[in-house]
Write a protein that holds these residues in place. Structure first.
Motif: not given
Lengths: 138, 244
Positions: B18-22, B154-155, B165-166
């Motif tokens: 996550i952090g890179e646009s999918v 959220i992270a 987190l989580l």
């Protein structure tokens, strides 16, 4: 289009009512998309996050991450999740990056009452799911 | 390629972080542009369609009028012939010939308008299907993006407050605690129920005159009566019968 916060006014009380009176708190999460954290009394380890896209309101609960999964039972876990998916009311299993999630989706114009029902179901389902899947986790 | 297929490939290969646009922002823009273009085309085709349909109706009316005229002139020519006005009849026949030529042209035009209407309707149907399909793809792309971006927010936010987190372990621990809590509470509730339940039963028994407490009141009254009688016998009826 209304902001998510406007749309979900009263979500805390409605969710609380749906959960039989457990205290519920809402908190916006800063970032480039609107996210509202729903914290539920006695379930503070499993908050629900509500966000939206142009067409949907999405309720998410993060269950566990890839590194929590017992490597030797991973396939079994994935198959179990697929098998269970149709049985879980209003929510589906999914994965975002490395995070396993339980996810409920509603129309972008859903009423706060409907979102509250979804959040309550998601919270109950998440607890059940964690309990049921704990044998696959470290 | 459908967005779903693209996403499947993307997620299988590299972009698991996550952090890179999918979703390729460029691809999304292209889709959105295509939707806009298609909508523009539909609006234009609808405008054209209205125009062509109007012309089709006009030509139908014109055909009707010309047919009427042909019939009228043919009748006139017939009348001229019966009155031996052959030259006049020929002139009228000439007029009918002109009208028939015009009628022929109008009929051809009408047929071509009908073809155009059908073609435009087909075009609009196709463009609308394309718009629906693109919009569906965009919804998938954007939803994916929202989910990933929200997870990143959220992270970040949870990391910022210092809590992890989580964590499944922690969650499970808390849930077990909650279950214990719940089971303690249920045990307490059962106890309470038992106590309240037994008291209720005793009360019912007493009311029915069963058990040690049932006739206590009656026996006390009997005792007091007995003393009162003793007191009357000794002549002190106005004195209280208690406290010795």
């Amino acid at each position: 289009m209304k902001t998510l916060q406007e749309q979900l006014r009263g979500l805390d009380l409605m969710t609380s009512a749906a959960l039989g009176g457990l205290s519920v708190q809402l908190q916006p999460i800063p970032g480039d998309v609107e996210v509202i954290q729903v914290s539920i009394e006695q379930r503070d380890a499993l908050p629900i996050y509500v966000t939206c896209s142009d067409s949907q309101v999405l309720c998410m609960c993060y269950l566990w991450a890839d590194e929590d999964v017992r490597a030797e039972r991973r396939t079994e876990l994935l198959e179990t999740l697929l098998d269970l998916n149709p049985s879980v009311p209003l929510s589906s299993f999914g994965r975002v990056g490395k995070h396993y999630v339980l996810l409920g989706a509603l129309s972008r114009n859903a009423r706060a009452e409907d979102v509250a029902q979804d959040v309550a179901a998601l919270s109950d389902n998440a607890i059940d799911a964690l309990d049921a899947m704990s044998e696959f986790l470290n | 390629m459908s967005v779903l297929k693209k996403l499947a490939i993307l997620m299988r290969s590299s972009v698991r972080e996550i952090g890179e646009s999918v979703v390729d922002a460029n691809a999304t823009r292209i889709y959105e542009q295509e939707i806009l273009d298609a909508k523009h085309n539909v609006a234009q085709a609808r405008g054209d369609l209205t125009g062509v349909m109007a012309k089709e109706m006009q030509s139908a009316r014109e055909i009707e009028r010309l047919r009427g005229e042909v019939a009228r002139y043919e009748a006139l020519a017939l009348e001229a012939l019966t009155k031996q006005q052959d030259t006049l009849a020929e002139e009228v026949a000439g007029r009918v010939a002109e009208l028939e030529l015009e009628l022929d042209e109008q009929t051809k035009a009408h047929a071509s308008y009908a073809v155009q209407v059908a073609r435009l309707k087909e075009l609009i149907k196709g463009a609308e299907a394309k718009i629906r399909e693109h919009e569906r793809q965009i919804v998938m792309a954007k939803t994916t993006e929202s989910v990933y971006r929200a997870t990143r927010s959220i992270a970040d936010s949870v990391d910022g407050t210092g809590s992890k987190l989580l964590s499944a372990k922690e969650s499970l621990e808390r849930i077990r605690q909650r279950h214990e809590d719940l089971s303690d509470r249920m045990t307490a509730a059962e106890q309470l129920e038992r106590e309240v339940g037994s008291k209720a039963l005793e009360a019912k028994l007493a009311a029915a005159g069963i058990g040690p407490d049932a006739d206590r009141r009656a026996s006390i009254l009997a005792r007091i009566r007995a003393r009162a009688e003793t007191s009357v016998a000794s002549g002190g009826a106005d004195k209280p019968a208690v406290s010795e």
